[in-house]
Design a protein around this motif. Structure first.
Motif, PDB file in Angstrom:
ATOM      1  N   ALA A  17      47.572  47.570 -17.527  1.00  0.00           N
ATOM      2  CA  ALA A  17      48.685  47.600 -16.580  1.00  0.00           C
ATOM      3  C   ALA A  17      49.068  46.203 -16.120  1.00  0.00           C
ATOM      4  CB  ALA A  17      48.318  48.450 -15.380  1.00  0.00           C
ATOM      5  N   HIS A  18      48.175  45.248 -16.364  1.00  0.00           N
ATOM      6  CA  HIS A  18      48.467  43.878 -15.951  1.00  0.00           C
ATOM      7  C   HIS A  18      48.747  42.974 -17.134  1.00  0.00           C
ATOM      8  CE1 HIS A  18      46.845  45.494 -12.306  1.00  0.00           C
ATOM      9  NE2 HIS A  18      47.397  44.475 -11.676  1.00  0.00           N
ATOM     10  N   GLY A  19      49.113  43.570 -18.214  1.00  0.00           N
ATOM     11  CA  GLY A  19      49.599  42.797 -19.335  1.00  0.00           C
ATOM     12  C   GLY A  19      48.566  42.350 -20.315  1.00  0.00           C
ATOM     13  N   GLU A  20      47.378  42.861 -20.219  1.00  0.00           N
ATOM     14  CA  GLU A  20      46.366  42.459 -21.192  1.00  0.00           C
ATOM     15  C   GLU A  20      46.433  43.338 -22.421  1.00  0.00           C
ATOM     16  OE1 GLU A  20      42.926  40.139 -18.821  1.00  0.00           O
ATOM     17  OE2 GLU A  20      42.466  41.628 -20.326  1.00  0.00           O
ATOM     18  N   LEU A  64      39.539  53.950 -17.627  1.00  0.00           N
ATOM     19  CA  LEU A  64      40.189  53.488 -16.396  1.00  0.00           C
ATOM     20  C   LEU A  64      40.260  51.967 -16.377  1.00  0.00           C
ATOM     21  CD1 LEU A  64      41.325  53.886 -13.546  1.00  0.00           C
ATOM     22  CD2 LEU A  64      38.965  53.913 -12.705  1.00  0.00           C
ATOM     23  N   ALA A  65      39.150  51.331 -16.772  1.00  0.00           N
ATOM     24  CA  ALA A  65      39.124  49.860 -16.786  1.00  0.00           C
ATOM     25  C   ALA A  65      40.200  49.325 -17.724  1.00  0.00           C
ATOM     26  CB  ALA A  65      37.737  49.375 -17.204  1.00  0.00           C
ATOM     27  N   ARG A  66      40.303  49.956 -18.903  1.00  0.00           N
ATOM     28  CA  ARG A  66      41.322  49.489 -19.862  1.00  0.00           C
ATOM     29  C   ARG A  66      42.727  49.721 -19.307  1.00  0.00           C
ATOM     30  NH1 ARG A  66      37.739  51.932 -23.581  1.00  0.00           N
ATOM     31  NH2 ARG A  66      36.421  50.313 -24.479  1.00  0.00           N
ATOM     32  N   ALA A  67      42.874  50.853 -18.665  1.00  0.00           N
ATOM     33  CA  ALA A  67      44.196  51.151 -18.086  1.00  0.00           C
ATOM     34  C   ALA A  67      44.554  50.116 -17.030  1.00  0.00           C
ATOM     35  CB  ALA A  67      44.192  52.551 -17.479  1.00  0.00           C
ATOM     36  N   LEU A  68      43.573  49.726 -16.239  1.00  0.00           N
ATOM     37  CA  LEU A  68      43.844  48.735 -15.189  1.00  0.00           C
ATOM     38  C   LEU A  68      44.186  47.379 -15.805  1.00  0.00           C
ATOM     39  CD1 LEU A  68      41.022  49.706 -12.689  1.00  0.00           C
ATOM     40  CD2 LEU A  68      43.472  49.759 -12.234  1.00  0.00           C
ATOM     41  N   LEU A  69      43.452  46.997 -16.837  1.00  0.00           N
ATOM     42  CA  LEU A  69      43.740  45.712 -17.470  1.00  0.00           C
ATOM     43  C   LEU A  69      45.055  45.772 -18.233  1.00  0.00           C
ATOM     44  CD1 LEU A  69      40.158  44.771 -18.684  1.00  0.00           C
ATOM     45  CD2 LEU A  69      41.436  43.791 -16.789  1.00  0.00           C
ATOM     46  N   THR A  85      45.132  58.434 -15.056  1.00  0.00           N
ATOM     47  CA  THR A  85      46.567  58.246 -15.074  1.00  0.00           C
ATOM     48  C   THR A  85      46.877  56.816 -14.675  1.00  0.00           C
ATOM     49  OG1 THR A  85      46.797  58.879 -12.786  1.00  0.00           O
ATOM     50  CG2 THR A  85      46.961  60.641 -14.416  1.00  0.00           C
ATOM     51  N   GLU A  86      48.126  56.450 -14.808  1.00  0.00           N
ATOM     52  CA  GLU A  86      48.497  55.070 -14.515  1.00  0.00           C
ATOM     53  C   GLU A  86      48.315  54.716 -13.060  1.00  0.00           C
ATOM     54  OE1 GLU A  86      52.314  54.310 -15.998  1.00  0.00           O
ATOM     55  OE2 GLU A  86      51.703  54.391 -18.084  1.00  0.00           O
ATOM     56  N   ASP A  87      48.350  55.711 -12.192  1.00  0.00           N
ATOM     57  CA  ASP A  87      48.215  55.379 -10.774  1.00  0.00           C
ATOM     58  C   ASP A  87      46.746  55.249 -10.361  1.00  0.00           C
ATOM     59  OD1 ASP A  87      48.964  58.712  -9.500  1.00  0.00           O
ATOM     60  OD2 ASP A  87      47.419  57.960 -10.808  1.00  0.00           O
ATOM     61  N   ALA A 135      43.151  43.906  -7.430  1.00  0.00           N
ATOM     62  CA  ALA A 135      41.822  43.626  -6.880  1.00  0.00           C
ATOM     63  C   ALA A 135      40.724  44.154  -7.786  1.00  0.00           C
ATOM     64  CB  ALA A 135      41.706  44.253  -5.489  1.00  0.00           C
ATOM     65  N   ALA A 136      41.040  45.207  -8.523  1.00  0.00           N
ATOM     66  CA  ALA A 136      40.011  45.831  -9.359  1.00  0.00           C
ATOM     67  C   ALA A 136      39.878  45.159 -10.724  1.00  0.00           C
ATOM     68  CB  ALA A 136      40.334  47.305  -9.535  1.00  0.00           C
ATOM     69  N   ARG A 137      40.797  44.248 -11.039  1.00  0.00           N
ATOM     70  CA  ARG A 137      40.831  43.692 -12.391  1.00  0.00           C
ATOM     71  C   ARG A 137      39.532  42.969 -12.791  1.00  0.00           C
ATOM     72  NH1 ARG A 137      45.279  39.496 -14.662  1.00  0.00           N
ATOM     73  NH2 ARG A 137      44.737  39.732 -16.851  1.00  0.00           N
ATOM     74  N   PRO A 138      38.986  42.084 -11.933  1.00  0.00           N
ATOM     75  CA  PRO A 138      37.720  41.427 -12.326  1.00  0.00           C
ATOM     76  C   PRO A 138      36.606  42.446 -12.564  1.00  0.00           C
ATOM     77  CG  PRO A 138      38.684  40.378 -10.385  1.00  0.00           C
ATOM     78  CD  PRO A 138      39.482  41.602 -10.629  1.00  0.00           C
ATOM     79  N   LEU A 139      36.599  43.479 -11.745  1.00  0.00           N
ATOM     80  CA  LEU A 139      35.567  44.511 -11.907  1.00  0.00           C
ATOM     81  C   LEU A 139      35.767  45.251 -13.226  1.00  0.00           C
ATOM     82  CD1 LEU A 139      35.592  45.886  -8.260  1.00  0.00           C
ATOM     83  CD2 LEU A 139      33.752  44.586  -9.340  1.00  0.00           C
TER      84      LEU A 139
END
Lengths: 185, 419
Positions: B416-419, B409-414, A89-91, B389-393
């Motif tokens: 979420a930061h505009g990538e 999850l990695a894609r979701a994190l990236l 999820t997004e969180d 903090a997790a973005r580089p990872l």
């Protein structure tokens, strides 16, 4: 078998010695070779221990175990699908833990893509495909393992085979592994 | 009886790869552990099936219902000179009546008074004092709830003795508290006022409340007549000695002084299959993981830790992994222990888990768990320190394992930061 049906644990351990590799292999080839399937192997044998009295013909022991393993694998695939649907999820909720497997890091790309492709099939279809094309079971054996009629298994296999081949043809890596009567397409 | 002939199929090379990758053989040590684990599981009672659970629940209910019924509060009325109407106790003018409840509570309803038992259930009773005076001795019980209503006032009772007077005509109310505490709600005290032993609460017709000391405190065990001389009921309400009082605390059970921890949990004995491994782990537990690791090779400690992990003895497994790292630093097993220990601590202690995943990756520079270690590290950092903090990872993970389990999850994190 009589010893097992009378509840002797040594008998189950003897069956383990003979068939654990078969069960573990079928689970790993069904679910993907990256995860730890030991818990499921244990569950298969414990389920077999509980239901051994249903097995009338000792010659059918292998098929009976394959049936239990197949049902366990289908149930596990469905459980994983529900969990994977819920977990990302997004969180940033963590993905479910996966146990270490035997395959080395970054195994063959084609293998990964094939299992990725199988993720798009239903659990029962996926099992039908694995039993027939990977395990090399006969159609009747596939039907017995899946607990369906031969006609149903036949339809299921036709459907999943066509789907897998069609998707594989569109995949840049897997397309090299699709063959025709004449050879590699 | 074959499926329709396919003009196209996956070639055998790929299917052979699947067969080889999914080989079901294990290294002998792991195979032995797995077999022992099955043997151990066979010595335990089978997990209840839903049907068995339902059966047990039904049996429990069947036992519980009579038990609850037996604990249902009942009562008897003594000394009533006239037959009470249903739920009403109205002694005649000549003598009081007593209501004895099955939990030991008693209510003395004085002459020319009326008390109605509005409700009596498992947890207590609700009484309505419609007029006159009554002395309540409520037995203290866990989770009991007693209420006495008198006109607009409600007395909430746990375990106590008190005398209530209520005159409907003049709307005068008073309560003398002889033991314990009560809370009284009513006009002038909408939120409730707490009354302590030895106090009297009076409320006048306009609802004004005053609290005053009783002329003789209850701990001197006065006859009731001295607390309420006008009632003249002292002879029929003896002051109970403390030891026999219903409010006196029950003596502790004979075994209450024996600490549970003093008697170790009995373990099954005998020669059942699976006990060899269980006994080995028991022995390590007694000896201590550190001591065991100090006298054993790294491979043996790893095997024992693995056995503990697979045998669902998580605490012992954690101790062994930690001991492996402290006693055999630099070994391959110590590096693997870092990963496995990190995974054990993932949920409860992400900080430690992060350090352990990093240690594994640094010590091995790859290895069979590298993908999962990177994925778990990524997830743990995202959870502990946030997506930034997790973005580089995440970038590193996707570069190395584009189709790995943590790639979404990695894609979701990236993403979420505009990538």
């Amino acid at each position: 078998m009589k010893a097992l049906q009378s509840g002797q644990q040594e008998a189950l351990l003897a069956i383990w010695d003979r068939h654990a590799t078969l069960v573990r292999g079928l689970l790993r080839r069904s679910l993907g070779p990256w995860g730890d399937v030991e818990d499921l192997v244990q569950e298969v044998f414990l389920a077999f221990h509980r239901s051994a009295h249903d097995l009338r013909d000792p010659a059918m022991l292998r098929a009976y175990l394959v049936g239990i393993t197949t049902r366990k694998a289908i149930s596990e695939l469905r459980r994983r699908r529900v969990r994977s649907f819920l977990r990302i999820t997004e969180d940033g909720v963590l993905p479910e833990a996966e146990d270490p497997g035997v395959v080395e890091d970054d195994g063959p790309e084609a293998l990964r893509r094939l299992y990725q492709l199988l993720e798009g099939c239903s659990a029962a279809d996926r099992m039908a495909f694995v039993l027939r094309h990977v395990e090399g079971l006969q159609l009747e054996e596939v039907a017995r393992a899946l607990g369906v009629s031969v006609a149903t298994a036949k339809r299921q296999l036709g459907r999943v085979h066509a789907r897998v081949v069609a998707l594989a043809r569109r995949d840049p890596v897997l397309s090299g592994y699709v063959t025709t009567e004449e050879g590699i397409s | 009886m074959n499926e329709p002939p396919a003009t196209e199929r996956l070639n055998e090379a790929l299917l052979d790869t699947v067969r080889r990758a999914g080989d079901g053989t294990l290294p002998p040590a792991r195979e032995r552990i797995a077999r022992e684990r099955l043997a151990l599981a066979l010595t335990r009672p089978a997990a209840p099936t839903p049907f068995r659970l339902a059966l047990v629940a039904f049996a429990a209910l069947a036992l519980l219902v009579p038990l609850l019924r037996s604990r249902q509060l009942t009562y008897e009325i003594r000394d009533a000179s006239v037959a009470p109407e249903k739920g009403y106790v109205r002694p005649a003018s000549s003598a009081p009546a007593t209501i004895d409840f099955s939990d030991g509570t008693s209510v003395r309803v004085l002459a020319d008074s009326t008390v109605r038992i509005a409700q009596a259930d498992l947890f207590g009773a609700a009484l309505v004092q419609e007029g006159g005076s009554a002395l309540y001795s409520v037995r203290r019980r866990a989770a009991s709830s007693w209420r006495v209503a008198a006109g607009p006032y409600v007395i909430k009772v746990t375990g106590t003795r008190f005398l209530v007077r209520w005159t409907p005509a003049s709307r005068e109310f008073s309560t003398d508290l002889l033991e314990g505490t009560v809370v009284i709600e009513g006009p002038g005290a909408p939120g409730g006022v707490q009354l302590f032993a030895g106090q009297r609460l009076r409320a006048n017709p306009s609802g004004q409340i005053t609290i005053e000391p009783l002329s003789t405190p209850p701990d001197t065990r006065p006859p009731l007549a001295s607390a309420a001389p006008s009632l003249s009921v002292a002879p029929s309400i003896p002051a109970e000695p403390a030891a026999s009082s219903p409010q006196a605390p029950a003596p502790p059970p004979a075994h209450s002084g024996t600490p549970r921890a003093a008697s170790p949990e009995p373990r099954p004995v005998g020669r059942a299959p699976g006990q060899e491994l269980g006994a080995l782990l028991d022995g390590i537990e007694l000896e201590g993981a550190e001591a065991f690791a100090a006298r054993s090779s790294a491979a043996v400690v790893m095997e024992a830790a693995d056995a503990a992990r697979l045998g669902r003895r998580a605490a012992l497994a954690r101790s062994l992994f930690a001991a492996l790292r402290s006693r055999h630093p630099g070994s391959r097993e110590a590096a693997v222990a870092a990963f496995l220990l990190g995974r054990e601590l993932d949920e409860r202690s992400p900080g430690q888990a992060i350090a352990l995943y990093r240690a594994y990756l640094a010590e091995t520079g790859g290895g069979p768990f590298a993908q999962e270690a990177r994925g778990r590290l990524l997830a743990a950092v995202a959870r502990a320190s946030g997506p930034e903090a997790a973005r580089p990872l995440a970038e590193e993970y996707l570069a190395r394992h584009p189709s790995g389990a943590h790639a979404p999850l990695a894609r979701a994190l990236l993403g979420a930061h505009g990538e």
